[in-house]
Design a protein around this motif. Structure first.
Motif, PDB file in Angstrom:
ATOM      1  N   ASP A 176       0.741  -1.486   0.183  1.00 12.44           N
ATOM      2  CA  ASP A 176       0.640  -0.053   0.088  1.00 12.44           C
ATOM      3  C   ASP A 176       0.855   1.051   0.064  1.00 12.44           C
ATOM      4  OD1 ASP A 176      -0.769   1.955   2.047  1.00 12.44           O
ATOM      5  OD2 ASP A 176       0.597  -0.146   3.145  1.00 12.44           O
ATOM      6  N   VAL A 177       0.336   2.411  -0.936  1.00 10.29           N
ATOM      7  CA  VAL A 177       0.859   3.684  -0.653  1.00 10.29           C
ATOM      8  C   VAL A 177      -0.557   4.333  -0.310  1.00 10.29           C
ATOM      9  CG1 VAL A 177       2.572   5.534  -2.525  1.00 10.29           C
ATOM     10  CG2 VAL A 177       2.735   2.498  -2.465  1.00 10.29           C
ATOM     11  N   GLY A 178      -1.208   4.557   0.692  1.00  8.25           N
ATOM     12  CA  GLY A 178      -1.568   5.145   1.628  1.00  8.25           C
ATOM     13  C   GLY A 178      -3.481   5.356   0.406  1.00  8.25           C
ATOM     14  N   THR A 179      -3.933   3.799   1.678  1.00  9.50           N
ATOM     15  CA  THR A 179      -4.703   3.253   0.364  1.00  9.50           C
ATOM     16  C   THR A 179      -6.495   2.383   0.660  1.00  9.50           C
ATOM     17  OG1 THR A 179      -2.704   2.289  -0.473  1.00  9.50           O
ATOM     18  CG2 THR A 179      -4.158   1.658  -1.956  1.00  9.50           C
ATOM     19  N   ALA A 180      -6.706   2.629  -0.371  1.00  5.92           N
ATOM     20  CA  ALA A 180      -7.862   1.727  -0.211  1.00  5.92           C
ATOM     21  C   ALA A 180      -8.136   1.109  -1.877  1.00  5.92           C
ATOM     22  CB  ALA A 180      -9.295   3.047  -0.640  1.00  5.92           C
ATOM     23  N   PHE A 181      -7.990  -0.171  -1.710  1.00  9.21           N
ATOM     24  CA  PHE A 181      -8.807  -0.885  -3.165  1.00  9.21           C
ATOM     25  C   PHE A 181      -8.855  -2.247  -3.213  1.00  9.21           C
ATOM     26  CE2 PHE A 181      -4.339  -1.543   0.030  1.00  9.21           C
ATOM     27  CZ  PHE A 181      -4.643  -3.297  -0.295  1.00  9.21           C
ATOM     28  N   GLY A 197      -5.335   7.019  -3.423  1.00  8.60           N
ATOM     29  CA  GLY A 197      -3.973   6.559  -2.685  1.00  8.60           C
ATOM     30  C   GLY A 197      -2.997   5.738  -3.931  1.00  8.60           C
ATOM     31  N   ALA A 198      -2.557   4.546  -3.603  1.00  6.92           N
ATOM     32  CA  ALA A 198      -1.857   3.781  -4.594  1.00  6.92           C
ATOM     33  C   ALA A 198      -1.085   2.667  -3.996  1.00  6.92           C
ATOM     34  CB  ALA A 198      -0.655   5.241  -5.048  1.00  6.92           C
ATOM     35  N   VAL A 199      -0.895   1.406  -5.337  1.00  7.32           N
ATOM     36  CA  VAL A 199      -0.665   0.443  -4.838  1.00  7.32           C
ATOM     37  C   VAL A 199       0.750  -0.214  -6.028  1.00  7.32           C
ATOM     38  CG1 VAL A 199      -1.025  -2.125  -4.712  1.00  7.32           C
ATOM     39  CG2 VAL A 199      -2.509  -0.469  -3.904  1.00  7.32           C
ATOM     40  N   ASP A 200       1.785  -0.259  -5.170  1.00  2.00           N
ATOM     41  CA  ASP A 200       2.557  -0.660  -6.093  1.00  2.00           C
ATOM     42  C   ASP A 200       2.569  -2.474  -5.898  1.00  2.00           C
ATOM     43  OD1 ASP A 200       4.409   1.437  -6.140  1.00  2.00           O
ATOM     44  OD2 ASP A 200       5.145   0.918  -4.260  1.00  2.00           O
ATOM     45  N   ARG A 205      12.674  -3.695  -9.740  1.00  2.00           N
ATOM     46  CA  ARG A 205      12.606  -3.068 -10.988  1.00  2.00           C
ATOM     47  C   ARG A 205      11.666  -3.191 -12.226  1.00  2.00           C
ATOM     48  NH1 ARG A 205      17.378  -5.898 -13.733  1.00  2.00           N
ATOM     49  NH2 ARG A 205      15.864  -7.268 -14.235  1.00  2.00           N
ATOM     50  N   ASP A 206      10.751  -3.715 -11.586  1.00  3.14           N
ATOM     51  CA  ASP A 206       9.765  -4.302 -12.828  1.00  3.14           C
ATOM     52  C   ASP A 206       8.919  -4.370 -12.044  1.00  3.14           C
ATOM     53  OD1 ASP A 206      11.658  -5.649 -14.303  1.00  3.14           O
ATOM     54  OD2 ASP A 206      12.287  -6.953 -13.824  1.00  3.14           O
ATOM     55  N   GLY A 207       8.549  -3.681 -11.177  1.00  2.00           N
ATOM     56  CA  GLY A 207       6.758  -3.314 -10.076  1.00  2.00           C
ATOM     57  C   GLY A 207       6.279  -2.129 -10.830  1.00  2.00           C
ATOM     58  N   ILE A 208       5.510  -2.558 -10.726  1.00  2.00           N
ATOM     59  CA  ILE A 208       4.405  -1.945 -11.139  1.00  2.00           C
ATOM     60  C   ILE A 208       3.679  -0.441  -9.831  1.00  2.00           C
ATOM     61  CG2 ILE A 208       1.979  -2.018 -12.899  1.00  2.00           C
ATOM     62  CD1 ILE A 208       2.425  -3.765 -13.778  1.00  2.00           C
ATOM     63  N   ARG A 209       2.894   0.946 -10.524  1.00  2.00           N
ATOM     64  CA  ARG A 209       2.589   1.393  -9.653  1.00  2.00           C
ATOM     65  C   ARG A 209       1.070   1.699 -10.047  1.00  2.00           C
ATOM     66  NH1 ARG A 209       4.608   6.073  -5.512  1.00  2.00           N
ATOM     67  NH2 ARG A 209       5.060   3.614  -4.264  1.00  2.00           N
ATOM     68  N   ALA A 211      -2.336   4.080  -9.760  1.00  2.00           N
ATOM     69  CA  ALA A 211      -2.014   4.961  -8.771  1.00  2.00           C
ATOM     70  C   ALA A 211      -4.429   4.961  -8.990  1.00  2.00           C
ATOM     71  CB  ALA A 211      -2.459   6.719  -9.411  1.00  2.00           C
ATOM     72  N   LYS A 212      -4.941   5.970  -7.962  1.00  2.00           N
ATOM     73  CA  LYS A 212      -5.801   6.177  -7.905  1.00  2.00           C
ATOM     74  C   LYS A 212      -6.825   5.929  -9.254  1.00  2.00           C
ATOM     75  CE  LYS A 212     -10.004   9.257  -6.439  1.00  2.00           C
ATOM     76  NZ  LYS A 212      -9.565  10.411  -5.390  1.00  2.00           N
ATOM     77  N   GLY A 213      -7.613   5.214  -9.668  1.00  3.14           N
ATOM     78  CA  GLY A 213      -7.778   4.792 -10.448  1.00  3.14           C
ATOM     79  C   GLY A 213      -8.138   4.315 -11.988  1.00  3.14           C
ATOM     80  N   GLN A 214      -6.984   3.264 -11.325  1.00  2.00           N
ATOM     81  CA  GLN A 214      -6.632   2.711 -12.208  1.00  2.00           C
ATOM     82  C   GLN A 214      -6.490   0.994 -11.422  1.00  2.00           C
ATOM     83  OE1 GLN A 214      -2.263   3.731 -12.550  1.00  2.00           O
ATOM     84  NE2 GLN A 214      -2.148   4.495 -14.489  1.00  2.00           N
ATOM     85  N   GLY A 215      -6.367  -0.161 -12.720  1.00  2.00           N
ATOM     86  CA  GLY A 215      -7.008  -1.423 -12.196  1.00  2.00           C
ATOM     87  C   GLY A 215      -5.608  -2.220 -13.511  1.00  2.00           C
ATOM     88  N   LEU A 216      -5.113  -3.837 -12.443  1.00  2.00           N
ATOM     89  CA  LEU A 216      -4.682  -4.202 -12.921  1.00  2.00           C
ATOM     90  C   LEU A 216      -4.860  -5.341 -12.981  1.00  2.00           C
ATOM     91  CD1 LEU A 216      -1.495  -4.966 -13.363  1.00  2.00           C
ATOM     92  CD2 LEU A 216      -1.514  -6.084 -10.592  1.00  2.00           C
ATOM     93  N   HIS A 217      -4.989  -6.179 -14.216  1.00  2.00           N
ATOM     94  CA  HIS A 217      -5.725  -7.919 -14.685  1.00  2.00           C
ATOM     95  C   HIS A 217      -4.398  -8.466 -15.016  1.00  2.00           C
ATOM     96  CE1 HIS A 217      -7.905 -10.544 -17.127  1.00  2.00           C
ATOM     97  NE2 HIS A 217      -7.722 -10.894 -16.388  1.00  2.00           N
ATOM     98  N   VAL A 218      -3.752  -9.736 -14.223  1.00  2.00           N
ATOM     99  CA  VAL A 218      -2.971 -10.617 -14.366  1.00  2.00           C
ATOM    100  C   VAL A 218      -3.606 -11.089 -14.942  1.00  2.00           C
ATOM    101  CG1 VAL A 218      -0.798 -11.786 -13.540  1.00  2.00           C
ATOM    102  CG2 VAL A 218      -1.551  -9.218 -12.618  1.00  2.00           C
ATOM    103  N   ARG A 219      -2.889 -12.418 -15.175  1.00  2.00           N
ATOM    104  CA  ARG A 219      -3.661 -13.732 -16.573  1.00  2.00           C
ATOM    105  C   ARG A 219      -2.850 -14.432 -17.103  1.00  2.00           C
ATOM    106  NH1 ARG A 219      -8.454 -14.936 -20.879  1.00  2.00           N
ATOM    107  NH2 ARG A 219      -8.119 -16.874 -21.004  1.00  2.00           N
ATOM    108  N   ASP A 220      -2.051 -15.304 -17.010  1.00  2.00           N
ATOM    109  CA  ASP A 220      -1.277 -16.095 -17.388  1.00  2.00           C
ATOM    110  C   ASP A 220       0.509 -15.228 -17.586  1.00  2.00           C
ATOM    111  OD1 ASP A 220      -3.013 -18.664 -18.203  1.00  2.00           O
ATOM    112  OD2 ASP A 220      -2.990 -16.976 -19.879  1.00  2.00           O
ATOM    113  N   GLY A 221       0.952 -14.870 -15.904  1.00  2.00           N
ATOM    114  CA  GLY A 221       1.706 -14.107 -15.730  1.00  2.00           C
ATOM    115  C   GLY A 221       2.013 -12.329 -16.607  1.00  2.00           C
TER     116      GLY A 221
END
Length: 311
Positions: A176-181, A197-200, A205-209, A211-221
């Motif tokens: 978390d980076v000050g977050t509701a997720f 807030g935001a989530v890492d 090095r290969d991380g993804i931040r 931010a508010k209003g963003q989503g992430l979908h992880v499928r098959d890596g």
């Protein structure tokens, strides 16, 4: 206890130590009572944390007693050394009048039935709303870690730069980076949506931040970042399922968890994308009422429901 009430410090400290002792036991299972005590007065959580912190500090300075070496696996975060238990207990007993204290650091699971929603208030002030048919692992010793095995949960985190909240899901880490997720783990896929807030995601090095209003979908890596409607993040807590180009197989899973039914998507429609919102409270537990909105037929078959193409 009202905010203006005078506090009996010895009694409060004694109660806090009692909860530290009890929650550190393998046999402890009265978490509802513990959470009720924490929520009764903000000073309760502060006293609990102060007592736990005192134990942490004492564990660092109390010399180990001679013991026969034993090889054990000890988790990396905030664990009291096994040799410190007796010495710490004796020291705290002199101060608070307790004869012994058992320390421990063990995970515990919270599971919800399909159709149920549960909210957990953590000792650090954070809260987690847990959707139906979900399994979440928390740590009795560390309220700043959680693991979502399957299902969906909405995290509203009290941020601490020195000790960020961490969620493990699908072999990845969310910091978390000050977050509701919101985090969802279904069909081997992970979805994350940030409303504050935001989530890492897998910081490094290969991380993804996110931010508010963003989503992430992880499928098959493969991780895909997209925009999300902040107002819809965690809307399932208010009986609204919101989607943007989500396969009907996932919608069927969500309806199953929300309604407490067994709804499956036939291969003929499983990969069809759906965008829109479903007010589950209006379905009255009958998935067939969602069929017109989804553009499918929903029929009962062999003890469960099947979502298929309309004939």
């Amino acid at each position: 206890m009202a905010e203006h009430d005078e506090i009996d410090a010895p009694a409060l400290n004694g109660a806090a130590l009692d909860w530290v002792v009890r929650t550190g036991s393998d046999a402890f299972d009265d978490w509802p009572a513990f959470h009720a005590w924490l929520e009764a007065d903000p000073r309760h959580a502060a006293a609990y944390h102060a007592t736990a912190a005192d134990i942490d500090a004492m564990a660092a300075i109390v010399p180990p007693e001679p013991v026969t070496p034993v090889v054990v696996a000890i988790p990396a975060r905030r664990r009291w050394p096994v040799w410190a238990g007796g010495a710490i207990a004796a020291s705290l007993a002199l101060f608070l009048g307790y004869g012994a204290i058992e320390t421990g650091a063990h995970p515990y699971a919270i599971e919800t039935a399909a159709g149920a929603i549960r909210t957990v208030q953590l000792a650090d002030g954070s809260s987690i709303a847990i959707g139906g048919a979900t399994r979440l692992i928390l740590d009795r010793d560390d309220p700043r870690v959680a693991t979502l095995e399957h299902g969906e949960a909405m995290f509203v985190v009290r941020h601490d730069d020195r000790d960020p909240f961490e969620v493990s899901v699908g072999g990845a880490r969310l910091i978390d980076v000050g977050t509701a997720f919101d985090v969802k783990r279904v069909r081997g896929e992970t979805r994350v949506a940030v409303s504050e807030g935001a989530v890492d995601y897998n910081p490094g090095r290969d991380g993804i931040r996110l931010a508010k209003g963003q989503g992430l979908h992880v499928r098959d890596g493969k991780a895909t970042v997209s925009a999300v409607d902040v107002a819809s993040v965690g809307s399932w807590r208010d009986s609204v399922l919101a989607y943007e180009n989500v396969p009907l197989a996932e919608v069927a899973d969500d309806l199953s968890r929300a309604l407490g039914v067994d709804l499956r998507a036939d291969p003929s429609v499983a990969t069809r994308a759906f965008s829109g919102s479903i007010a589950t409270a209006k379905l009255a537990g009958d998935p067939r009422l969602a069929a017109p909105l989804l553009g499918v037929a929903i029929r009962e078959r062999g003890g469960h429901w099947v979502m298929s193409a309309r004939s």
